[in-house]
Design a protein around this motif. Sequence first.
Motif, PDB file in Angstrom:
ATOM      1  N   LYS A 118       0.834  -1.208   0.000  1.00 55.83           N
ATOM      2  CA  LYS A 118       0.000   0.000   0.000  1.00 55.83           C
ATOM      3  C   LYS A 118       0.868   1.257   0.000  1.00 55.83           C
ATOM      4  CE  LYS A 118      -3.489   2.384   2.724  1.00 55.83           C
ATOM      5  NZ  LYS A 118      -4.160   2.434   4.015  1.00 55.83           N
ATOM      6  N   LEU A 119       1.899   1.270   0.836  1.00 54.26           N
ATOM      7  CA  LEU A 119       2.780   2.443   0.903  1.00 54.26           C
ATOM      8  C   LEU A 119       3.520   2.660  -0.413  1.00 54.26           C
ATOM      9  CD1 LEU A 119       4.201   1.939   4.496  1.00 54.26           C
ATOM     10  CD2 LEU A 119       2.622   3.740   3.754  1.00 54.26           C
ATOM     11  N   GLN A 121       2.404   1.967  -3.359  1.00 55.38           N
ATOM     12  CA  GLN A 121       1.431   2.577  -4.271  1.00 55.38           C
ATOM     13  C   GLN A 121       1.245   4.063  -3.953  1.00 55.38           C
ATOM     14  OE1 GLN A 121       0.136   1.193  -7.002  1.00 55.38           O
ATOM     15  NE2 GLN A 121       1.254  -0.693  -6.523  1.00 55.38           N
ATOM     16  N   GLU A 122       1.199   4.384  -2.669  1.00 56.81           N
ATOM     17  CA  GLU A 122       1.006   5.777  -2.245  1.00 56.81           C
ATOM     18  C   GLU A 122       2.147   6.681  -2.702  1.00 56.81           C
ATOM     19  OE1 GLU A 122       0.364   5.833   1.998  1.00 56.81           O
ATOM     20  OE2 GLU A 122      -1.573   4.801   1.804  1.00 56.81           O
ATOM     21  N   ILE A 123       3.363   6.147  -2.776  1.00 56.93           N
ATOM     22  CA  ILE A 123       4.488   6.975  -3.229  1.00 56.93           C
ATOM     23  C   ILE A 123       4.759   6.776  -4.725  1.00 56.93           C
ATOM     24  CG2 ILE A 123       5.549   7.124  -0.945  1.00 56.93           C
ATOM     25  CD1 ILE A 123       7.667   5.074  -1.933  1.00 56.93           C
ATOM     26  N   ALA A 124       3.821   6.103  -5.407  1.00 62.16           N
ATOM     27  CA  ALA A 124       3.894   5.873  -6.860  1.00 62.16           C
ATOM     28  C   ALA A 124       5.174   5.141  -7.267  1.00 62.16           C
ATOM     29  CB  ALA A 124       3.751   7.194  -7.624  1.00 62.16           C
ATOM     30  N   THR A 182       9.990   6.305   3.762  1.00 63.20           N
ATOM     31  CA  THR A 182       8.565   6.000   3.948  1.00 63.20           C
ATOM     32  C   THR A 182       8.390   4.892   4.981  1.00 63.20           C
ATOM     33  OG1 THR A 182       8.000   6.729   1.710  1.00 63.20           O
ATOM     34  CG2 THR A 182       6.473   5.194   2.777  1.00 63.20           C
ATOM     35  N   LYS A 186       6.995   5.393   8.887  1.00 68.24           N
ATOM     36  CA  LYS A 186       5.790   4.639   9.258  1.00 68.24           C
ATOM     37  C   LYS A 186       5.999   3.949  10.610  1.00 68.24           C
ATOM     38  CE  LYS A 186       1.684   3.089   8.329  1.00 68.24           C
ATOM     39  NZ  LYS A 186       0.545   3.968   8.167  1.00 68.24           N
TER      40      LYS A 186
END
Length: 189
Positions: A118-119, A121-124, A182, A186
């Motif tokens: 998920k992370l 994806q969030e940072i592309a 990231t 977290k």
Amino acid sequence: MSKEVKQQILISGVGGQGVLFLTGLLAEAAIDKGLSVFTSETHGMAQRGGTVVSHFKVGDFSSPLIRPFQADALLVLKDENIAQHGSFLKKDGWAVVNSGNDLKIGKTLTASGIDADKLAQEIANPKSVNLIMLGFALAKAGKKGGGQINLFCTLTDIKKVLRKKFSSRKKLIDASIKALDTGYKKCLK
């Protein structure tokens, strides 16, 4: 850190997740600190999404393979692999798993979960799961008090290796460091 470091870390994932890349980063960080390193990996079906396992040892060892119940740490990039490789962890070891939840390993151990997919994806940057996981583990190693883990290197050490490895590729350095940070951040939340 003393030259007397001895750690055994099993890194588990599937083909394409960067298990071998992560092992290489850790090995370079250890070598930069003047530590001895052993690595061994299995990756037969990796191109088809099969399991990839890397045995990583830093310190004075005579064999590269980690025996069951001897690993100080597990980095599990694919949560299903915890069932396969959880038995490598010793009773006072630690584990980090790519999962939205902490996962039980046997009756007494728990792997700290981080949803690295998920992370990423969030940072592309969907290929950065491995670095997010490593950042998370490095933050746990740097924490004071309960939940602290033992790891031979720091976030700064790994960033130094990345900068050296990708010295002429600024975009790749920046993306890699962002992924590490990231996972690190977290853990600190």
